[in-house]
Motif scaffolding. Structure first.
Motif, mmCIF file in Angstrom:
data_model
loop_
_atom_site.group_PDB
_atom_site.id
_atom_site.type_symbol
_atom_site.label_atom_id
_atom_site.label_comp_id
_atom_site.label_asym_id
_atom_site.label_seq_id
_atom_site.Cartn_x
_atom_site.Cartn_y
_atom_site.Cartn_z
ATOM 1 N N ASN A 40 100.780 4.073 62.783
ATOM 2 C CA ASN A 40 100.846 3.081 61.703
ATOM 3 C C ASN A 40 99.977 1.877 62.023
ATOM 4 O OD1 ASN A 40 103.232 4.130 59.925
ATOM 5 N ND2 ASN A 40 103.963 4.313 62.024
ATOM 6 N N ARG A 41 99.580 1.150 60.969
ATOM 7 C CA ARG A 41 98.769 -0.059 61.160
ATOM 8 C C ARG A 41 99.409 -1.039 62.149
ATOM 9 N NH1 ARG A 41 93.640 -1.117 60.692
ATOM 10 N NH2 ARG A 41 93.753 0.503 59.105
ATOM 11 N N GLU A 122 108.573 5.103 58.974
ATOM 12 C CA GLU A 122 108.050 3.737 58.893
ATOM 13 C C GLU A 122 107.588 3.395 57.476
ATOM 14 O OE1 GLU A 122 108.037 1.159 60.806
ATOM 15 O OE2 GLU A 122 106.396 -0.091 60.063
ATOM 16 N N VAL A 123 106.892 4.295 56.828
ATOM 17 C CA VAL A 123 106.335 3.937 55.519
ATOM 18 C C VAL A 123 107.409 3.956 54.431
ATOM 19 C CG1 VAL A 123 104.000 4.608 56.129
ATOM 20 C CG2 VAL A 123 105.461 6.281 54.997
ATOM 21 N N THR A 126 109.679 0.887 54.902
ATOM 22 C CA THR A 126 108.974 -0.335 54.484
ATOM 23 C C THR A 126 108.876 -0.402 52.960
ATOM 24 O OG1 THR A 126 107.715 -0.306 56.538
ATOM 25 C CG2 THR A 126 106.823 -1.628 54.756
ATOM 26 N N GLN A 146 98.708 -3.014 46.555
ATOM 27 C CA GLN A 146 97.412 -3.286 47.190
ATOM 28 C C GLN A 146 97.204 -2.273 48.313
ATOM 29 O OE1 GLN A 146 95.182 -5.208 46.166
ATOM 30 N NE2 GLN A 146 95.974 -7.160 45.403
ATOM 31 N N GLY A 148 96.351 1.288 47.910
ATOM 32 C CA GLY A 148 97.181 2.410 47.446
ATOM 33 C C GLY A 148 97.229 3.576 48.404
ATOM 34 N N GLY A 151 99.566 4.340 54.182
ATOM 35 C CA GLY A 151 100.800 5.110 54.263
ATOM 36 C C GLY A 151 101.899 4.442 53.454
ATOM 37 N N SER A 173 89.439 1.361 47.863
ATOM 38 C CA SER A 173 88.054 0.953 48.106
ATOM 39 C C SER A 173 87.002 2.046 47.991
ATOM 40 C CB SER A 173 87.954 0.346 49.508
ATOM 41 O OG SER A 173 88.237 1.334 50.467
ATOM 42 N N LYS A 177 89.348 7.722 47.907
ATOM 43 C CA LYS A 177 90.678 7.120 48.024
ATOM 44 C C LYS A 177 91.292 6.897 46.639
ATOM 45 C CE LYS A 177 89.984 5.039 52.560
ATOM 46 N NZ LYS A 177 90.010 3.863 53.424
ATOM 47 N N GLY A 216 99.648 -6.542 51.496
ATOM 48 C CA GLY A 216 99.524 -6.768 52.940
ATOM 49 C C GLY A 216 98.336 -7.648 53.278
ATOM 50 N N TYR A 221 94.311 -13.957 48.444
ATOM 51 C CA TYR A 221 94.884 -13.083 47.410
ATOM 52 C C TYR A 221 96.154 -13.695 46.799
ATOM 53 C CZ TYR A 221 92.205 -8.687 48.058
ATOM 54 O OH TYR A 221 91.239 -7.705 48.082
ATOM 55 N N ARG A 242 94.228 -10.894 55.495
ATOM 56 C CA ARG A 242 93.105 -11.776 55.133
ATOM 57 C C ARG A 242 93.262 -13.129 55.811
ATOM 58 N NH1 ARG A 242 89.820 -9.799 51.198
ATOM 59 N NH2 ARG A 242 89.087 -11.743 50.324
ATOM 60 N N SER A 263 108.734 -9.497 54.120
ATOM 61 C CA SER A 263 109.593 -9.115 55.249
ATOM 62 C C SER A 263 108.783 -8.395 56.311
ATOM 63 C CB SER A 263 110.694 -8.164 54.773
ATOM 64 O OG SER A 263 110.119 -6.911 54.455
ATOM 65 N N GLN A 318 91.272 6.164 57.179
ATOM 66 C CA GLN A 318 92.470 6.958 56.902
ATOM 67 C C GLN A 318 92.793 6.975 55.412
ATOM 68 O OE1 GLN A 318 92.438 3.905 57.876
ATOM 69 N NE2 GLN A 318 93.941 2.808 56.666
ATOM 70 N N GLY A 320 96.289 7.891 53.718
ATOM 71 C CA GLY A 320 97.661 8.284 54.018
ATOM 72 C C GLY A 320 97.929 8.151 55.501
HETATM 73 N N1 LIG Z 1 106.163 -5.810 56.988
HETATM 74 C C1 LIG Z 1 106.475 -4.596 57.369
HETATM 75 O O1 LIG Z 1 107.625 -4.247 57.582
HETATM 76 C C2 LIG Z 1 105.355 -3.592 57.526
HETATM 77 C C3 LIG Z 1 105.604 -2.328 58.071
HETATM 78 C C4 LIG Z 1 104.554 -1.410 58.139
HETATM 79 C C5 LIG Z 1 103.290 -1.763 57.670
HETATM 80 N N2 LIG Z 1 103.090 -3.028 57.194
HETATM 81 C C6 LIG Z 1 101.798 -3.420 56.618
HETATM 82 O O2 LIG Z 1 101.670 -2.625 55.461
HETATM 83 C C7 LIG Z 1 100.310 -2.324 55.223
HETATM 84 C C8 LIG Z 1 100.145 -0.838 55.164
HETATM 85 O O3 LIG Z 1 100.445 -0.289 56.435
HETATM 86 P P1 LIG Z 1 99.895 1.146 56.788
HETATM 87 O O4 LIG Z 1 100.210 1.486 58.194
HETATM 88 O O5 LIG Z 1 100.360 2.068 55.723
HETATM 89 O O6 LIG Z 1 98.339 0.754 56.655
HETATM 90 P P2 LIG Z 1 96.976 1.472 56.532
HETATM 91 O O7 LIG Z 1 97.172 2.920 56.245
HETATM 92 O O8 LIG Z 1 96.205 1.054 57.697
HETATM 93 O O9 LIG Z 1 96.347 0.795 55.237
HETATM 94 C C9 LIG Z 1 95.794 -0.480 55.151
HETATM 95 C C10 LIG Z 1 95.417 -0.661 53.683
HETATM 96 O O10 LIG Z 1 94.881 -1.962 53.464
HETATM 97 C C11 LIG Z 1 93.972 -1.827 52.382
HETATM 98 N N3 LIG Z 1 93.065 -2.947 52.289
HETATM 99 C C12 LIG Z 1 92.160 -3.340 53.202
HETATM 100 N N4 LIG Z 1 91.495 -4.421 52.726
HETATM 101 C C13 LIG Z 1 91.991 -4.675 51.487
HETATM 102 C C14 LIG Z 1 91.706 -5.643 50.496
HETATM 103 N N5 LIG Z 1 90.778 -6.589 50.666
HETATM 104 N N6 LIG Z 1 92.409 -5.586 49.334
HETATM 105 C C15 LIG Z 1 93.359 -4.645 49.138
HETATM 106 N N7 LIG Z 1 93.678 -3.701 50.047
HETATM 107 C C16 LIG Z 1 92.995 -3.715 51.203
HETATM 108 C C17 LIG Z 1 93.236 -0.544 52.697
HETATM 109 O O11 LIG Z 1 92.628 -0.064 51.518
HETATM 110 P P3 LIG Z 1 91.318 0.868 51.598
HETATM 111 O O12 LIG Z 1 91.645 1.967 52.562
HETATM 112 O O13 LIG Z 1 91.116 1.334 50.208
HETATM 113 O O14 LIG Z 1 90.219 0.002 52.117
HETATM 114 C C18 LIG Z 1 94.380 0.345 53.183
HETATM 115 O O15 LIG Z 1 94.938 1.062 52.122
HETATM 116 C C19 LIG Z 1 99.524 -2.957 56.361
HETATM 117 O O16 LIG Z 1 99.104 -4.207 55.891
HETATM 118 C C20 LIG Z 1 100.564 -3.126 57.450
HETATM 119 O O17 LIG Z 1 100.237 -4.177 58.332
HETATM 120 C C21 LIG Z 1 104.091 -3.927 57.095
#
Ligand SMILES: NC(=O)c1ccc[n+]([C@@H]2O[C@H](COP(=O)([O-])OP(=O)(O)OC[C@H]3O[C@@H](n4cnc5c(N)ncnc54)[C@H](OP(=O)(O)O)[C@@H]3O)[C@@H](O)[C@H]2O)c1
Length: 338
Positions: A40-41, A122-123, A126, A146, A148, A151, A173, A177, A216, A221, A242, A263, A318, A320
């Motif tokens: 995960n990110r 995790e996904v 969340t 944002q 899409g 994960g 983007s 995707k 995220g 934004y 950002r 959160s 990635q 998904g």
């Molecule tokens: N708070 C929590 O509990 C929690 C838990 C897990 C994850 N997260 C956060 O949730 C998000 C998704 O996690 P993940 O592991 O599923 O991440 P991931 O697969 O790494 O995805 C990151 C996403 O951010 C998008 N992105 C990048 N720049 C962007 C922009 N300028 N505008 C809009 N979208 C943009 C990407 O879009 P493109 O691929 O189209 O560029 C990609 O879809 C991450 O930000 C992560 O830090 C939070």
């Protein structure tokens, strides 16, 4: 046991295989022999030194696992030894064995391999926490996700569509995707690289705006997203890639009764995560088993190739989920629970 350690802070090269003792179960915990672990990110953020584990949590990365329970601590009614589970953890997933608080375990959905099941916790935790609980997405509302094909994004879009009949809008983007977003339930997709993406989103709602935004990105934004909310809309922040700071109009919040919330999941109490687990098993697991909600896996890497998996995330390639195979069971479908 074999584990992945983060030595220093930086790129995928700071990830190293190491040997550590198998941990022992405390009360309320189970020990899972890991077949597969999700990537995960937040693992990337931890590797960069930006998301340290909460106090008392192992420094081994990895927030979700699937495998077989091999030991059970005191005061655990379920799962039992031999059960196939997937689970959310606050750390420790990149290892051959992982301690899990019992309430955070869920059965592997019927028909899923361990590798597929490892992509879920995790996904979906969340997405549930932020779209359903904090975002309060209601029947027929409009949801903007944002990123899409993240994960979390794919989980959020499908929950919105399948459980709330929402109009689902996503940003993404690339053409590839965007196609996956549509395939996985988005009604419309906008390229966030277009300078006028907010106007495109507004036009897709006939000027009304959206009811819930899952974001995220944060930073610049945030005021734009508040402006995109319909009256009574909810903006839910789950990261701030950002920038952590933003300038917003507080007037807009009270005039249009907006909610700005967000959160992180990792440091929440076990009981809170256990409540999410129960709702997921009741409401999302049947849809996964029926094929109405799906996981989208773009890469499977052995644990020893963890650096390659992280490199994919670093390059933002990635679509998904990425998964690490940890044992020979990873690609097998476990027997359904009796
Ligand atoms: N708070 C929590 O509990 C929690 C838990 C897990 C994850 N997260 C956060 O949730 C998000 C998704 O996690 P993940 O592991 O599923 O991440 P991931 O697969 O790494 O995805 C990151 C996403 O951010 C998008 N992105 C990048 N720049 C962007 C922009 N300028 N505008 C809009 N979208 C943009 C990407 O879009 P493109 O691929 O189209 O560029 C990609 O879809 C991450 O930000 C992560 O830090 C939070």
């Amino acid at each position: 046991m074999q584990v992945v350690e983060i030595r220093g802070q930086g790129g995928p090269e700071v990830l190293h295989l190491a040997q550590r003792p198998v941990p022992a179960c405390g009360p309320g915990e189970v020990l899972v022999q890991v077949a597969a672990a999700g990537v995960n990110r937040p693992d990337v953020q931890q590797r960069k030194g930006l998301y340290p584990p909460p106090a008392g949590v192992t420094d081994i990365p990895g927030l979700d696992v699937a495998g077989v329970v091999v030991a059970v601590g005191a005061d655990v009614a379920w799962p039992r030894i031999g059960d196939a589970v997937c689970a959310l953890v606050a750390g420790g997933g990149y290892a051959e064995f992982c301690l899990v608080p019992a309430p955070q375990c869920m059965p592997v959905p019927r028909g899923f391999t361990f590798a597929q099941a490892a992509t879920l916790p995790e996904v979906f935790f969340t997405a549930w926490n932020n779209v359903i609980w904090l975002g309060r997405l209601a029947e027929g509302e409009a949801l903007l996700v944002q990123g899409g094909t993240s994960g979390v994004g794919l989980a959020a879009m499908q929950i919105g569509k399948q459980l709330r009949g929402a109009t689902v809008l996503a940003t993404s983007s690339s053409a590839a995707k965007q196609a996956v977003c549509r395939e996985m339930g988005a009604d419309a997709v906008v390229d966030y690289r277009d300078a006028d993406w907010p106007e495109q989103v507004r036009a897709l709602t006939d000027g009304r705006g959206v009811d819930v935004i899952l974001d995220g990105q944060g930073g610049d934004y945030t005021p734009v997203e508040l402006g995109l909310l319909a009256p009574d809309g909810r903006l839910v922040l789950i990261a701030s890639h950002r920038a952590p700071k933003a300038e917003i109009s507080t007037r807009e919040i009270y005039i249009r009764r907006l909610t700005l919330t967000g959160s992180t999941l990792r440091a929440r109490p076990v009981a809170y995560k256990g409540r999410i687990a129960r709702e997921l098993v009741e409401q999302v697991w049947p849809l996964l088993e029926a094929g109405r909600i799906r996981t989208h896996i773009c890469g499977v890497h052995p644990l020893a190739d963890v650096a390659a998996a992280h490199a994919v995330l670093d390059a933002n390639e990635q679509i998904g989920k990425l998964v690490l195979t940890v044992s020979a069971l990873a690609e097998t479908v476990p027997e359904p629970p009796a």
